[in-house]
Design a protein around this motif. Structure first.
Motif, short mmCIF file in Angstrom:
data_model
loop_
_atom_site.label_atom_id
_atom_site.label_comp_id
_atom_site.label_asym_id
_atom_site.label_seq_id
_atom_site.Cartn_x
_atom_site.Cartn_y
_atom_site.Cartn_z
N LEU A 33 0.63 -1.14 0.09
CA LEU A 33 0.05 -0.14 0.03
C LEU A 33 0.76 1.21 0.06
O LEU A 33 0.68 2.26 -0.64
CB LEU A 33 -1.04 0.12 1.29
N SER A 55 2.43 1.82 -3.38
CA SER A 55 1.39 2.37 -4.44
C SER A 55 0.95 3.90 -4.14
O SER A 55 0.36 4.25 -5.28
CB SER A 55 0.18 1.23 -4.54
N ARG A 58 -2.03 12.14 -4.54
CA ARG A 58 -3.37 11.88 -4.38
C ARG A 58 -3.93 13.02 -3.19
O ARG A 58 -5.19 12.94 -3.08
CB ARG A 58 -3.33 10.32 -3.71
N ASP A 76 -11.17 16.51 -3.07
CA ASP A 76 -11.87 15.98 -2.13
C ASP A 76 -11.06 15.55 -0.79
O ASP A 76 -11.61 15.08 0.32
CB ASP A 76 -12.56 14.64 -2.49
N ARG A 77 -9.90 15.49 -0.99
CA ARG A 77 -8.96 15.16 0.14
C ARG A 77 -8.10 15.98 1.15
O ARG A 77 -7.61 16.07 1.97
CB ARG A 77 -7.81 14.11 -0.20
N ALA A 107 -8.99 16.86 4.56
CA ALA A 107 -9.39 15.47 5.27
C ALA A 107 -8.88 15.11 6.46
O ALA A 107 -9.38 14.64 7.62
CB ALA A 107 -8.89 14.16 4.36
N PRO A 119 -8.51 15.72 -11.75
CA PRO A 119 -9.71 15.67 -10.98
C PRO A 119 -10.17 14.26 -11.56
O PRO A 119 -11.03 13.75 -11.02
CB PRO A 119 -10.40 16.77 -11.27
N ASN A 120 -9.83 13.87 -12.92
CA ASN A 120 -10.53 12.53 -13.36
C ASN A 120 -9.71 11.24 -13.05
O ASN A 120 -9.77 10.33 -13.98
CB ASN A 120 -10.66 12.82 -14.97
N SER A 121 -8.73 11.22 -12.26
CA SER A 121 -8.07 10.09 -11.96
C SER A 121 -7.58 10.20 -10.54
O SER A 121 -7.56 11.15 -9.77
CB SER A 121 -6.73 10.09 -12.91
N VAL A 122 -7.18 9.13 -9.98
CA VAL A 122 -6.79 8.88 -8.62
C VAL A 122 -5.12 8.56 -8.85
O VAL A 122 -4.84 7.58 -9.43
CB VAL A 122 -7.41 7.58 -7.75
N HIS A 154 -1.79 7.11 -8.11
CA HIS A 154 -1.07 6.08 -7.50
C HIS A 154 -0.09 5.41 -8.44
O HIS A 154 0.05 5.72 -9.62
CB HIS A 154 -2.16 5.18 -7.22
N TYR A 155 0.81 4.50 -7.86
CA TYR A 155 1.78 3.94 -8.57
C TYR A 155 1.37 2.38 -9.03
O TYR A 155 0.97 1.83 -7.79
CB TYR A 155 3.22 3.81 -7.99
N LEU A 156 1.49 1.91 -9.96
CA LEU A 156 1.21 0.51 -10.12
C LEU A 156 2.28 -0.30 -9.68
O LEU A 156 3.38 0.25 -9.45
CB LEU A 156 1.31 0.16 -11.88
N ASP A 162 -2.82 -5.34 -0.89
CA ASP A 162 -2.97 -4.47 -0.03
C ASP A 162 -4.33 -4.17 0.52
O ASP A 162 -4.45 -3.46 1.44
CB ASP A 162 -2.29 -3.11 -0.52
N HIS A 202 -13.39 7.42 -14.29
CA HIS A 202 -12.79 7.73 -13.13
C HIS A 202 -13.81 7.57 -12.03
O HIS A 202 -14.86 8.42 -12.48
CB HIS A 202 -12.00 8.83 -13.05
#
Lengths: 318, 330
Positions: A72, A75, A80, A85-86, A89, A243-246, A248-250, B297, B330
């Motif tokens: 986790l 990745s 992010r 939205d975050r 938080a 805003p159209n993706s999250v 992260h690293y594969l 994960d 998304h």
């Protein structure tokens, strides 16, 4: 006989007065429980770097992450957390000891008995207000919401207030992607020695940690300058994150896994963390793999790296 | 004072008294009360006139007021009588509307009994007429599925809609929004505007990965679109974050949520979708994708190796969904 009767009556009256007065005195005298209230500054005598400017990317050494926790963390892209939205938080309650800030504490007292119903630990930047319930109330059921502060109950044992926190949200244990789940619980010890307070927190997570993570931080009572008890308002705004993706690293593509090796010569294996990296014995295992850098590559190394990366000048002299 | 009105006024404070005396009850976040009702059933009061019943199948929402009760989902059939009994404790007014978020048995199992215990609003001007059960509203897809899934006709939705349906009951607007091809093709979100509560149905299950029922029209792209719609409807505690207030999202199963919880859940689903899609683009077969353990994960938290919805089944559903429609959202 009359004298004895008078003496007895006076003695009885004195005892009666003592019986009335003593419980009240106990609220203020030496028999009363310690108090956590006050403005506590953060002298930052340990881990000042990671607590202020933040840790190196992908440095998870000293964290008891299990395989899921390591996956986790690797990745997670910090981009992010710039998503709209975050941004507001906030961090989970363990940020009290993982972050750089002081704390303001005040008590709610029962007006009829003077006993403490709850302590409030004021909010600050990135940390919301926490309440420590002292009145013996039970924790909510598993179906109750999880909050940024969690649900915390406590009890004094001598000079130590021991608390248990449940119902927290998923959140960071190091500001570089290492996280714990919403099933995490905290056992905290607020150890008061006069004007000094040590807060020792054990973070337990059945999802991402293989052992409890102990974290401590010292605070100093600061009557001269009041620590703020409220955090600033938070209004999210566009920070460049798509805003159209999250973000992260594969798996296997995190480009920052060698930062600790480049700046400190610490092998990647150690940077990935794990319970054994918490203990002094681990140094023996690293002995042959560790290569001490020829010159200072620690904080000065970070500045070099930031220069290479075109980072902010503010960090160069840190 | 009229007896029925008196009973109504007493019903809501009685919940608070029960909390004080019950011993098993808790207060939480200064605005949420819960009461353990026994047999694993728990009642949350999340707004002054809004309750959530958990443990009787899927989560059930109950909004009460002068118009009567509006009930979202009716749990499983085994708990239908219990649900009716609890509803009668919350309000002396009739049950007026049932709204189904999907057509699964644990969401519609109580439809027949709960509807029959209610009284349709169409009888407002004709109190002497034979009692007509409460209305049941759901997306057209739910009606289609229930009509072929051997449910009795009295359990079927009496009012269905292709895209959305609006109600105004108990002094608030209620939006019922069909969300196509998510958990199934029969899903709806129910948004109570004044209460600021979203019923998410099985689009969210905090106990496990979302059940994407590809055979009944579910898809990963629809699931993500549904989660994004919920995030769009919800408002966080901004700018004063310390209040820990904001929209309450009630999942089909599991604990109560706020907006950032749904963002966390959505991000997980998007990340897993991206990983599986990446493996598909590399030419991996379903078996190879499963062997790569793309949910490593998250499987301890949301996965299962046994039961009705395993991690492998979730990965397979995403794989099949992606190879079937090839769409990305998304």
């Amino acid at each position: 006989m009359a004298f004895i009767r008078i003496l007895t009556a006076v003695a009885a009256s004195f005892i009666g007065i003592l019986m009335i007065v003593c419980p009240a005195l106990a609220q203020f005298g030496g028999a009363a429980e310690p108090d956590l209230s006050g403005s506590w500054r953060s002298p930052l005598q340990e881990d000042a770097g990671p607590r202020t400017r933040g840790p190196l990317p992908a440095d998870y050494s000293g964290l008891p992450l299990n395989d899921a926790g390591k996956a986790l963390a690797l990745s997670t892209s910090i981009a992010r957390y710039s998503a709209i939205d975050r941004q507001c938080a906030m961090y989970p309650p363990q940020y009290l000891v993982l972050g750089p800030f002081g704390m303001k504490v005040w008590a709610d007292l029962d007006p009829s008995t003077g006993s403490t119903i709850a302590y409030h630990i004021g909010a600050w930047e990135d940390r919301t207000e926490a309440v420590i319930w002292m009145d013996g109330r039970p924790h909510p059921s598993a179906n109750a919401p999880h909050t940024r502060a969690g649900f915390e109950t406590g009890q004094w044992r001598g000079n130590t207030l021991t608390t248990h926190t449940s119902h927290i949200k998923m959140g960071m244990i190091r500001r570089n992607g290492a996280q714990v789940s919403d099933e995490t619980t905290l056992t905290s010890h607020y150890i008061r020695n006069g004007n000094l307070l040590t807060v020792l927190v054990f973070v337990e997570d059945p999802v991402y940690l293989s052992e409890p993570l102990p974290v401590s931080k010292d605070f100093q009572l600061n009557d001269a300058r009041t620590v703020s008890g409220t955090g600033p308002p938070c209004s999210p705004s566009y920070e460049g994150t798509d805003p159209n993706s999250v973000a992260h690293y594969l798996p296997g593509t995190n480009p920052l896994t060698d930062e600790l090796y480049k700046t400190h010569g610490v092998p990647k294996e150690a940077a990935r963390g794990g319970a054994e990296t918490m203990y002094p014995e681990y140094r023996k295992k690293l002995k042959d793999a560790y290569v001490r850098p020829e010159k200072c590559l620690s904080d000065c190394g970070l500045a070099e790296r930031l220069r290479e990366l075109g980072g902010p000048r503010a960090f160069e002299d840190h | 004072m009229h007896t029925r009105a008196l009973r109504y006024l007493l019903a809501v404070p009685a919940f608070g008294v029960a909390l004080l005396l019950g011993g098993q009850s808790t207060a939480f976040a200064q605005h949420l009360d819960s009461q353990a009702l026994g047999d694993g059933i728990e009642l949350f009061r999340i707004r002054p006139n809004f309750y959530v019943l958990m443990g009787a199948g899927a989560n059930v929402a109950i909004q009460v007021g002068s118009d009567g009760a509006v009930v979202v989902d009716t749990g499983d059939a085994a708990h239908a009588d219990r649900l009716v009994a609890e509803l009668k404790k919350l309000t002396p007014r009739p049950i007026r509307y049932l709204i189904n978020t999907t057509a699964d048995a644990d969401h519609v199992g109580g439809n027949e009994k709960v509807a029959k215990a209610g009284r349709n609003l169409r009888q407002l001007g004709n109190p002497g007429a034979n009692v007509v059960p409460a209305a049941i509203a759901a997306a057209e897809g739910a009606l289609l599925r229930m009509s072929v899934d051997k449910y009795p006709e009295s359990a079927w939705p009496s009012e269905s809609f292709p895209e959305s349906m609006n109600l105004y009951l108990n002094d608030e607007g209620i939006e019922v929004l069909h969300q196509p091809n998510a958990h199934t093709d029969a899903d709806s979100l129910v948004f109570f505007r004044r209460s600021d509560v979203v019923m998410a149905g099985d689009i969210i299950d905090t106990r496990r990965f979302p059940m994407i029922d590809v055979a009944n029209g579910g898809s990963i792209s629809g699931e993500i679109a549904a989660l994004n719609r919920i995030i769009g409807l919800a408002i966080s505690s901004i700018p004063i974050v310390s209040r820990e207030a904001g929209t309450v999202i009630v999942p089909g199963h599991g604990r109560l949520l706020d907006k950032i919880d749904v963002v966390e859940y959505r991000d997980m689903i998007v990340i897993l979708r991206d990983r599986i899609e990446h493996l598909i683009k590399q030419g991996k077969s379903l078996a190879e994708v499963k062997a790569a353990n793309p949910a490593l994960d998250y499987r301890t938290r949301y996965g299962n190796d046994k039961g009705s919805w395993t991690t492998d089944m979730f990965v397979e559903a995403v794989f099949n969904s992606l190879t079937a429609d090839g769409s990305k959202q998304h």
